[in-house]
Design an enzyme around this catalytic site. Structure first.
Site, PDB file in Angstrom:
ATOM      1  N   ASP A   3       0.851  -1.196   0.000  1.00 26.28           N
ATOM      2  CA  ASP A   3       0.000   0.000   0.000  1.00 26.28           C
ATOM      3  C   ASP A   3       0.888   1.248   0.000  1.00 26.28           C
ATOM      4  O   ASP A   3       1.894   1.314   0.692  1.00 26.28           O
ATOM      5  CB  ASP A   3      -0.905  -0.014   1.241  1.00 26.28           C
ATOM      6  CG  ASP A   3      -2.058   0.962   1.127  1.00 26.28           C
ATOM      7  OD1 ASP A   3      -3.205   0.506   0.981  1.00 26.28           O
ATOM      8  OD2 ASP A   3      -1.801   2.192   1.188  1.00 26.28           O
ATOM      9  N   GLU A  47     -12.232   3.410  -0.806  1.00 25.11           N
ATOM     10  CA  GLU A  47     -11.841   4.562  -1.632  1.00 25.11           C
ATOM     11  C   GLU A  47     -11.521   4.161  -3.061  1.00 25.11           C
ATOM     12  O   GLU A  47     -11.739   4.943  -3.984  1.00 25.11           O
ATOM     13  CB  GLU A  47     -10.605   5.248  -1.015  1.00 25.11           C
ATOM     14  CG  GLU A  47     -10.928   5.981   0.271  1.00 25.11           C
ATOM     15  CD  GLU A  47      -9.697   6.557   0.945  1.00 25.11           C
ATOM     16  OE1 GLU A  47      -8.575   6.307   0.454  1.00 25.11           O
ATOM     17  OE2 GLU A  47      -9.872   7.240   1.968  1.00 25.11           O
ATOM     18  N   HIS A  88      -9.998  -5.232  -3.424  1.00 22.00           N
ATOM     19  CA  HIS A  88      -8.667  -5.450  -2.838  1.00 22.00           C
ATOM     20  C   HIS A  88      -8.816  -5.973  -1.432  1.00 22.00           C
ATOM     21  O   HIS A  88      -9.670  -5.513  -0.669  1.00 22.00           O
ATOM     22  CB  HIS A  88      -7.819  -4.181  -2.868  1.00 22.00           C
ATOM     23  CG  HIS A  88      -8.501  -2.961  -2.328  1.00 22.00           C
ATOM     24  ND1 HIS A  88      -9.400  -2.211  -3.064  1.00 22.00           N
ATOM     25  CD2 HIS A  88      -8.433  -2.364  -1.123  1.00 22.00           C
ATOM     26  CE1 HIS A  88      -9.843  -1.219  -2.341  1.00 22.00           C
ATOM     27  NE2 HIS A  88      -9.285  -1.280  -1.144  1.00 22.00           N
TER      28      HIS A  88
HETATM   29  P1  5GP Z   1      -9.809   1.247   0.535  1.00 27.00           P
HETATM   30  O1  5GP Z   1     -10.065   2.383   1.472  1.00 27.00           O
HETATM   31  O2  5GP Z   1     -10.416   1.506  -0.825  1.00 27.00           O
HETATM   32  O3  5GP Z   1     -10.179  -0.098   1.098  1.00 27.00           O
HETATM   33  O4  5GP Z   1      -8.238   1.192   0.377  1.00 27.00           O
HETATM   34  C1  5GP Z   1      -7.547   1.687  -0.733  1.00 27.00           C
HETATM   35  C2  5GP Z   1      -6.073   1.609  -0.398  1.00 27.00           C
HETATM   36  O5  5GP Z   1      -5.339   1.787  -1.597  1.00 27.00           O
HETATM   37  C3  5GP Z   1      -5.614   2.684   0.590  1.00 27.00           C
HETATM   38  O6  5GP Z   1      -5.016   2.062   1.728  1.00 27.00           O
HETATM   39  C4  5GP Z   1      -4.599   3.506  -0.229  1.00 27.00           C
HETATM   40  O7  5GP Z   1      -3.511   3.942   0.550  1.00 27.00           O
HETATM   41  C5  5GP Z   1      -4.184   2.542  -1.326  1.00 27.00           C
HETATM   42  N1  5GP Z   1      -3.816   3.164  -2.573  1.00 27.00           N
HETATM   43  C6  5GP Z   1      -4.517   4.121  -3.233  1.00 27.00           C
HETATM   44  N2  5GP Z   1      -3.884   4.447  -4.381  1.00 27.00           N
HETATM   45  C7  5GP Z   1      -2.774   3.663  -4.442  1.00 27.00           C
HETATM   46  C8  5GP Z   1      -1.716   3.538  -5.406  1.00 27.00           C
HETATM   47  O8  5GP Z   1      -1.671   4.206  -6.427  1.00 27.00           O
HETATM   48  N3  5GP Z   1      -0.747   2.630  -5.128  1.00 27.00           N
HETATM   49  C9  5GP Z   1      -0.766   1.849  -4.009  1.00 27.00           C
HETATM   50  N4  5GP Z   1       0.240   0.991  -3.841  1.00 27.00           N
HETATM   51  N5  5GP Z   1      -1.743   1.947  -3.077  1.00 27.00           N
HETATM   52  C10 5GP Z   1      -2.733   2.844  -3.298  1.00 27.00           C
END
Ligand code: 5GP
Ligand code: ZN
Length: 119
Positions: free
Chosen positions: A35, A100, A105
């Site tokens: 992440d 987000e 994932h």
């Molecule tokens: P969600 O809140 O959707 O479950 O988690 C999305 C995750 O994706 C977040 O922890 C955020 O830091 C990570 N994330 C968002 N954009 C990117 C990216 O471009 N690269 C990586 N490696 N992680 C990302």
């Protein structure tokens, strides 16, 4: 036919190798990478290459894929030295969960003590 790639999706692009992201695991169906904003010493995202927006979009046809994602989480947890210590697996699903990125994932988090219930 079910959608496979969304050209506007950041995780589809990552899975396609567009940013040269280091994969900790990769197969024809799944990739895993760290992440970008880690919430714990280990914070890995395990994703299908196919664009599935969220858990509630999964169907029975995806059961094998989801099972494999858990297996990959176990393999990576072992590699990260978390098998005995413990770790957390999280799918956020939809707006109120805090999701987000709308490409499925599985978060693998570990290396510190977590609170329960989550915030
Ligand atoms: P969600 O809140 O959707 O479950 O988690 C999305 C995750 O994706 C977040 O922890 C955020 O830091 C990570 N994330 C968002 N954009 C990117 C990216 O471009 N690269 C990586 N490696 N992680 C990302
Ligand atoms: Zn996607």
């Amino acid at each position: 036919m079910r959608q496979t790639i969304n050209t506007d999706c950041i995780f589809c692009k990552i899975a396609a190798g567009e940013f040269g992201t280091e994969f900790l695991y990769e197969s024809p169906e799944i990739v895993a990478f760290r992440d970008i904003h880690p919430k714990a010493p280990t914070h890995i995202l395990i994703i299908p290459r196919r664009h599935i927006p969220k858990v509630s979009d999964l169907t029975e046809e995806d059961e094998k894929l989801i099972g494999r994602m858990i297996t990959v989480a176990n393999i990576l947890a072992e590699q990260e030295g978390l098998r005995e210590r413990g770790f957390r697996l999280i799918f956020n699903c939809g707006r109120e969960s805090g999701q987000e990125v709308f490409h499925l994932h599985l978060h693998l988090l570990g290396g510190r003590l977590f609170n329960w219930p989550p915030g």
